[in-house]
Design an enzyme around this catalytic site. Structure first.
Site, PDB file in Angstrom:
ATOM      1  N   ASP A   9       0.846  -1.201   0.000  1.00 40.39           N
ATOM      2  CA  ASP A   9       0.000   0.000   0.000  1.00 40.39           C
ATOM      3  C   ASP A   9       0.885   1.256   0.000  1.00 40.39           C
ATOM      4  O   ASP A   9       0.836   2.050   0.919  1.00 40.39           O
ATOM      5  CB  ASP A   9      -0.952   0.007   1.223  1.00 40.39           C
ATOM      6  CG  ASP A   9      -0.227   0.054   2.553  1.00 40.39           C
ATOM      7  OD1 ASP A   9       0.964  -0.343   2.616  1.00 40.39           O
ATOM      8  OD2 ASP A   9      -0.826   0.519   3.546  1.00 40.39           O
ATOM      9  N   THR A 123       2.989  -5.914   2.750  1.00 40.41           N
ATOM     10  CA  THR A 123       3.482  -4.763   3.510  1.00 40.41           C
ATOM     11  C   THR A 123       2.358  -3.763   3.788  1.00 40.41           C
ATOM     12  O   THR A 123       2.608  -2.607   4.100  1.00 40.41           O
ATOM     13  CB  THR A 123       4.645  -4.059   2.760  1.00 40.41           C
ATOM     14  OG1 THR A 123       4.144  -3.589   1.502  1.00 40.41           O
ATOM     15  CG2 THR A 123       5.809  -4.995   2.533  1.00 40.41           C
ATOM     16  N   ASN A 164      -1.207  -2.006  10.065  1.00 36.37           N
ATOM     17  CA  ASN A 164      -1.586  -2.985   9.028  1.00 36.37           C
ATOM     18  C   ASN A 164      -2.546  -4.048   9.566  1.00 36.37           C
ATOM     19  O   ASN A 164      -3.442  -4.501   8.841  1.00 36.37           O
ATOM     20  CB  ASN A 164      -0.347  -3.697   8.462  1.00 36.37           C
ATOM     21  CG  ASN A 164       0.496  -2.785   7.599  1.00 36.37           C
ATOM     22  OD1 ASN A 164       0.027  -1.744   7.146  1.00 36.37           O
ATOM     23  ND2 ASN A 164       1.755  -3.157   7.390  1.00 36.37           N
TER      24      ASN A 164
HETATM   25  C1  BDR Z   1       2.936   0.095   8.562  1.00 39.65           C
HETATM   26  O1  BDR Z   1       1.888   1.026   8.319  1.00 39.65           O
HETATM   27  C2  BDR Z   1       2.201   1.858   7.228  1.00 39.65           C
HETATM   28  O2  BDR Z   1       2.131   3.183   7.616  1.00 39.65           O
HETATM   29  C3  BDR Z   1       3.600   1.492   6.774  1.00 39.65           C
HETATM   30  O3  BDR Z   1       3.661   1.502   5.360  1.00 39.65           O
HETATM   31  C4  BDR Z   1       3.833   0.124   7.352  1.00 39.65           C
HETATM   32  O4  BDR Z   1       3.436  -0.882   6.454  1.00 39.65           O
HETATM   33  C5  BDR Z   1       3.620   0.436   9.867  1.00 39.65           C
HETATM   34  O5  BDR Z   1       2.713   0.350  10.926  1.00 39.65           O
HETATM   35 CA    CA Z   2       2.877  -0.405   4.171  1.00 41.57          CA
END
Ligand code: BDR
Ligand code: CA
Length: 307
Positions: A9, A123, A164
């Protein structure tokens, strides 16, 4: 070559994860799928396409995935990544559009088509991976590992939940309960990978376009981390998933059971990491404890010098 799919993302750290991956000759990036998370799905997908152009990954399929979590309402993180999801550098409009195929279907197709087992690197929120596993559970047999960024023994979005996992706890639970080996880069280890002023200086010494953009991404990311968390530098969370695939020796991991709280009044999206084996539940994950910080930044800097 290790076959990987990056489900992301972008997102500053997602973008840098793609930059690191694209510079590794031992990785074969089969596809990039996007999910709503740091910003809405159209934005994260456009950002992924722009980064692919930057690092010449123009033959790699980019598929737009889930626009919303499995059952919850969508929330994004403009306070951390800006309104575009990738504020800071000026990047040209992408040279192509995203694929017609849904991100979850792309995951299914690529895993099925691959002769060798595939590693998935999520991710962002785990919506696409959960959808793929629900729709085609048989792909499990050809997934080597899921190396994800998420969770931790403390939170960054609620006192106990990381973004996430918090953004789609039901999807995360599905992934942890899937029986596929999961490698977890949680906040405990990703906060060790701080892009400090010194790191940014090193990046800025490298004279190429990619390093320049990464430097600008880090400056923006550090500014919001200063504002929101009073950190001196931004943790480049997502980049650790790629680093683990090429240099696992930089990571001290522990075999644990991890599950996800989906019901708590205050704790939904919390990962329960059984570090001391008190639950007796079966081990389902490797959890990141300690990073060789110097080795990690060396890997990143060497990668940037290749561009
Ligand atoms: C995660 O949240 C997003 O802001 C970053 O891309 C990373 O995947 C960190 O908590
Ligand atoms: Ca991320």
């Amino acid at each position: 070559k290790r076959k990987i799919i990056i489900d992301c993302d972008p997102g500053h750290d997602d973008a840098i994860a793609i930059v690191l991956a694209a510079a590794q000759p031992e990785l074969d990036i089969l596809g990039i799928t996007t999910v709503s998370g740091n910003a809405e799905i159209e934005k994260t997908t456009m950002n992924a396409l722009k980064i692919c152009d930057l690092v010449s990954l123009t033959d790699v399929v980019v598929s737009k995935g889930a626009s919303d979590p499995l059952i919850r309402l969508r929330e994004t993180a403009p306070g951390i990544h800006g309104d575009s999801g990738l504020d800071g550098p000026e990047l040209p409009e992408p040279s192509r559009s995203w694929s017609e195929e849904h991100g979850a279907d792309t995951i299914i197709r690529l895993v099925k088509e691959s002769k060798d087992p595939v590693t998935i690197l999520p991710t962002g929120p785990l919506t696409n991976v959960a959808l793929a596993l629900s729709k085609a559970p048989e792909i499990k047999d050809n997934i080597e590992e899921i190396v994800l960024m998420g969770g931790g023994t403390f939170g960054n979005w609620t006192p106990t939940a990381e973004f996430n996992i918090w953004a789609d706890p039901e999807a995360a639970k599905k992934v942890f309960d899937s029986g596929i080996p999961v490698v977890v880069m949680g906040l405990d280890i990703t906060h060790q990978a701080l892009a400090t002023k010194e790191v940014i200086e090193e990046v800025n010494k490298i004279d190429n376009k990619v390093a320049k953009i990464v430097g600008e991404l880090l400056v923006f990311f550090a500014s919001t981390y200063k504002e929101m968390f009073d950190f001196d530098g931004a943790p480049v969370h997502d980049v650790l998933t790629v680093a683990y695939c090429v240099a696992p020796e930089l990571f001290k991991m522990k075999d644990v059971n991890i599950t996800v709280e989906t019901k708590g009044e205050f704790t939904a999206g919390t990962t329960l990491i059984d570090l001391h084996g008190v639950t007796g539940r079966e081990i389902n994950a490797k959890f990141g404890l300690e990073l060789d910080i110097e080795g990690f930044w060396k890997l990143m800097i060497e990668a940037l010098k290749k561009y």
